[in-house]
Design an enzyme around this catalytic site. Sequence first.
Site, PDB file in Angstrom:
ATOM      1  CG  ASP A 194       0.266  -4.112   1.954  1.00 36.07           C
ATOM      2  OD1 ASP A 194       0.279  -5.010   2.821  1.00 36.07           O
ATOM      3  OD2 ASP A 194       1.114  -3.199   1.906  1.00 36.07           O
ATOM      4  CG  ASP A 200      -0.363  -0.096   2.519  1.00 33.37           C
ATOM      5  OD1 ASP A 200       0.876  -0.261   2.595  1.00 33.37           O
ATOM      6  OD2 ASP A 200      -1.096  -0.009   3.525  1.00 33.37           O
ATOM      7  CB  SER A 201       4.575   1.692   0.032  1.00 27.13           C
ATOM      8  OG  SER A 201       4.808   0.528  -0.740  1.00 27.13           O
ATOM      9  CD  GLU A 235       0.382  -1.862   8.108  1.00 29.56           C
ATOM     10  OE1 GLU A 235       0.063  -1.138   9.076  1.00 29.56           O
ATOM     11  OE2 GLU A 235       0.892  -1.416   7.063  1.00 29.56           O
ATOM     12  CD  GLU A 285       7.793  -0.834   7.908  1.00 31.14           C
ATOM     13  OE1 GLU A 285       6.804  -1.476   7.487  1.00 31.14           O
ATOM     14  OE2 GLU A 285       8.088   0.309   7.533  1.00 31.14           O
ATOM     15  CE  LYS A 317       2.992  -6.012   3.693  1.00 31.89           C
ATOM     16  NZ  LYS A 317       2.462  -4.910   4.535  1.00 31.89           N
TER      17      LYS A 317
HETATM   18  O1  KIV Z   1       3.539  -1.177   1.684  1.00 29.05           O
HETATM   19  C1  KIV Z   1       4.690  -1.612   1.685  1.00 29.05           C
HETATM   20  O2  KIV Z   1       5.448  -1.338   0.756  1.00 29.05           O
HETATM   21  C2  KIV Z   1       5.097  -2.474   2.788  1.00 29.05           C
HETATM   22  C3  KIV Z   1       6.511  -2.851   3.018  1.00 29.05           C
HETATM   23  C4  KIV Z   1       6.722  -4.022   3.862  1.00 29.05           C
HETATM   24  C5  KIV Z   1       7.593  -2.520   2.192  1.00 29.05           C
HETATM   25  O3  KIV Z   1       4.279  -2.872   3.544  1.00 29.05           O
END
Ligand code: KIV
Length: 283
Positions: free
Chosen positions: A96, A57-58, A128, A195, A126
Amino acid sequence: MSTTSKDVTVDARPKRQQTAKNIAARKGDTPIVCLTAYITPMAARLDQHCDLLLVGDSVGMVLYGLDSTLGVDLEMMIRHGRAVCRGAKQALVVIDMPFGSYEESKEQAFRNAARVLSETGAGAVKLEGGVEMAETVRFLSRRGIPVLGHVGLMPQSVHAHGGYGARGRTVDEWQPIIDDAIAIAEAGAFAVVLEGVAEPLARKVTEVLSVPVIGIGASNACDGQILVTEDMLGLFAINPKFVKRFAEIGRDIEGAIAEYADEVRSRSFPAEEHTYKMRGANS
Ligand code: KIV
């Protein structure tokens, strides 16, 4: 093992599509190579060198100029997820889950994660969170959705934590992070991203988890590494301590654009070789 031919480095490992199961089996083995990707041509270039490509999500900050990842939505992730899957032939593509798409309930998480996988072709999602997300991770994993966890510094909780500073730099901060990592791994995550934590804590988490720990800003004690590709290629002025720049493409882009602008202004571009002639004319 890599061989170099002219200017191209070719990874000589046998190619096969990586799965969450293969990655999980790499605990304690050769380090797992991961990078972020958001677009097809970049994914195609990274694919042969990486075990895992994360559509992070970056993307919101890197491609859309957002201040944080909080403004990223499911549609954005699905659009970029599809693009990356078109370019990746052997790396596992992980997408993400954006902020607000999975925290409300395990049912909401399943509905949205199922959409992400079915509409993109990716192999895993993924999300969080630690102890508080364990039930959701268990619900998804038991229903056929491979989950990559993400603990330690969690950018989607930037407001709750008050910044992006490294975690676990004093021992009294360790236990909640260790508990988070264990909870997610025991719930069925095939690997866990850790992280922004101090090296001794990263070592400890890597020792206690039975699944691979993929570090970002978490030392070389982890089972694998991930970086934001544009960070390690030098596209941004901001350079966090944990990022090594393997190239300076920001500088190279500026140089190329300046050259283009000069050549357009001096009419030296387009030259003869870039110019169509009438059919039948000599040359
Ligand atoms: O969004 C992202 O790029 C991440 C990282 C682990 C690089 O979650």
